[in-house]
Design an enzyme around this catalytic site. Structure first.
Site, PDB file in Angstrom:
ATOM      1  N   VAL A   1       2.781   8.415  24.781  1.00  0.00           N
ATOM      2  CA  VAL A   1       4.195   8.781  24.927  1.00  0.00           C
ATOM      3  C   VAL A   1       5.096   7.578  24.683  1.00  0.00           C
ATOM      4  O   VAL A   1       6.146   7.707  24.060  1.00  0.00           O
ATOM      5  CB  VAL A   1       4.471   9.373  26.326  1.00  0.00           C
ATOM      6  CG1 VAL A   1       5.972   9.586  26.536  1.00  0.00           C
ATOM      7  CG2 VAL A   1       3.727  10.689  26.509  1.00  0.00           C
ATOM      8  N   GLU A   2       4.692   6.403  25.106  1.00  0.00           N
ATOM      9  CA  GLU A   2       5.565   5.231  25.052  1.00  0.00           C
ATOM     10  C   GLU A   2       5.601   4.601  23.659  1.00  0.00           C
ATOM     11  O   GLU A   2       6.592   4.720  22.945  1.00  0.00           O
ATOM     12  CB  GLU A   2       5.131   4.227  26.124  1.00  0.00           C
ATOM     13  CG  GLU A   2       5.325   4.790  27.531  1.00  0.00           C
ATOM     14  CD  GLU A   2       4.785   3.893  28.617  1.00  0.00           C
ATOM     15  OE1 GLU A   2       4.417   2.731  28.319  1.00  0.00           O
ATOM     16  OE2 GLU A   2       4.713   4.337  29.773  1.00  0.00           O
ATOM     17  N   MET A   3       4.552   3.911  23.251  1.00  0.00           N
ATOM     18  CA  MET A   3       4.516   3.261  21.935  1.00  0.00           C
ATOM     19  C   MET A   3       3.619   3.998  20.939  1.00  0.00           C
ATOM     20  O   MET A   3       3.869   3.948  19.736  1.00  0.00           O
ATOM     21  CB  MET A   3       4.039   1.816  22.069  1.00  0.00           C
ATOM     22  CG  MET A   3       5.011   0.896  22.795  1.00  0.00           C
ATOM     23  SD  MET A   3       6.447   0.500  21.790  1.00  0.00           S
ATOM     24  CE  MET A   3       7.102  -0.935  22.644  1.00  0.00           C
TER      25      MET A   3
ATOM     26  N   PHE B   1       8.399   6.840  21.826  1.00  0.00           N
ATOM     27  CA  PHE B   1       8.630   6.708  20.385  1.00  0.00           C
ATOM     28  C   PHE B   1       8.944   8.033  19.703  1.00  0.00           C
ATOM     29  O   PHE B   1       9.501   8.047  18.609  1.00  0.00           O
ATOM     30  CB  PHE B   1       7.430   6.023  19.725  1.00  0.00           C
ATOM     31  CG  PHE B   1       6.200   6.880  19.591  1.00  0.00           C
ATOM     32  CD1 PHE B   1       5.833   7.403  18.355  1.00  0.00           C
ATOM     33  CD2 PHE B   1       5.402   7.160  20.683  1.00  0.00           C
ATOM     34  CE1 PHE B   1       4.702   8.183  18.227  1.00  0.00           C
ATOM     35  CE2 PHE B   1       4.266   7.931  20.562  1.00  0.00           C
ATOM     36  CZ  PHE B   1       3.905   8.446  19.333  1.00  0.00           C
TER      37      PHE B   1
END
Length: 318
Positions: free
Chosen positions: A125-127, A83
């Protein structure tokens, strides 16, 4: 083999799918189930959520950003971007047929699709978000409120958000590939050249790890059985620890979930590190470090011809 393959019947029941027809006697690969048993209204809500960027902390990425169903269920990047635009630690596996895997993630740290989804939502790191934050965003969306009220007795809740997304993911199986038609008795569904490739796939030993309904996804294996892949690559890093990061067992160092080969010709780049840009490169690595032999140009062409027969369109798509 580091883990026993679970019974296909139990796997299908857990995923809400009809059991697949049995493969011909002696065949190590089983056809993907033809029937789906997901509530259409719930799966439709899940499809919308899967493509909704509001699941991420800053409303910049959706599940589909890394798992594009139209591009083989992945994003064609060596490392997907989170994101904040940061690359992830490993290559994003395809979402297609993920419901048929015995574990989720390369290191197998999630036992279910629900657990995998929870980890992605919270991953910094992702959402970078939380279910509470997601629910707060979506509570103001009348279409979601009405849709969940119609599909679920208790309406829009965290549990139902999770359930809807996973219901959609479970529709993303790819039945009726030409190879499955061949397994079900249509001898003309694949060509003579593709049959030659399948014969080599079995004879060379690829099938020792890539078998079952997902042609993989049902066991763990060390990356570098017949040599040190990481030394040739230039050294190992934390992302290369594999299963060891979950168990702490030294025997699990560099051990990963064997990936499914279904639709593999559509999901480059390959391996957990995304280091192989083409199937030819991936096969070179597999021949050397997993099989301990060399493969000729013709061998690779034949096997790739077979792998193309594993392609099919996700059944749950409009």
């Amino acid at each position: 083999m580091r883990s026993l393959t679970p019974s296909l019947r139990l796997l299908c029941l857990a995923a809400g799918l009809a059991a697949a027809p049995a493969a011909p006697a002696g065949e190590p690969i089983t056809p993907v189930p033809l029937s789906l048993h997901q509530d259409p209204a719930k799966a439709a809500l899940g499809r919308r959520l899967f493509n909704d960027v509001r699941l991420s902390a800053n409303s910049s990425v959706a599940c589909a950003s890394c798992h594009d169903v139209a591009r083989g269920g992945s994003d064609r990047r060596a490392k997907s971007l989170g994101f904040l635009g940061q690359p992830g630690a490993v290559n994003a596996p395809t979402v297609l047929n993920a419901a048929l895997n015995f574990k989720q993630f390369w290191d197998g740290r999630a036992d279910t699709l629900e657990a995998q989804l929870d980890m992605v939502i919270r991953n910094p790191v992702e959402m970078g978000s939380s279910w509470e934050a997601v629910l707060a965003k979506l509570a103001g969306d009348a279409a979601y409120r009405d849709g969940f009220a119609a599909a679920y007795r208790d309406g829009l809740t965290i549990a139902n958000l999770r359930h809807a997304i996973v219901s959609y993911e479970r529709t993303l199986i790819t039945p009726n590939a030409r190879f499955d038609q061949y397994l079900r008795g249509d001898a003309n569904a694949i060509t003579a050249a593709e049959k030659t490739g399948y014969a080599k796939f079995k004879r060379f030993g690829c099938v020792a790890c890539h078998q079952g309904v997902n042609v993989g996804g049902n066991m763990f294996q060390k990356f570098g059985v017949m040599g040190d892949y990481f030394a040739q690559r230039g050294g190992a890093n934390d992302a290369d620890r594999g299963r060891y990061a979950v168990t702490g067992n030294p025997d699990d160092l560099h051990v990963f979930k064997v990936p499914s080969l279904r639709n593999v010709t559509r999901s480059a780049p390959y391996f957990h590190d995304g280091s192989a840009a083409t199937l030819e490169q991936a096969l070179d690595v597999m021949f050397k470090f997993q099989l301990g032999r060399s493969g000729s140009k013709q061998d690779k062409a034949d096997i790739i011809a077979f792998l193309n027969t594993l392609n099919s369109t996700p059944a749950g798509q409009p």
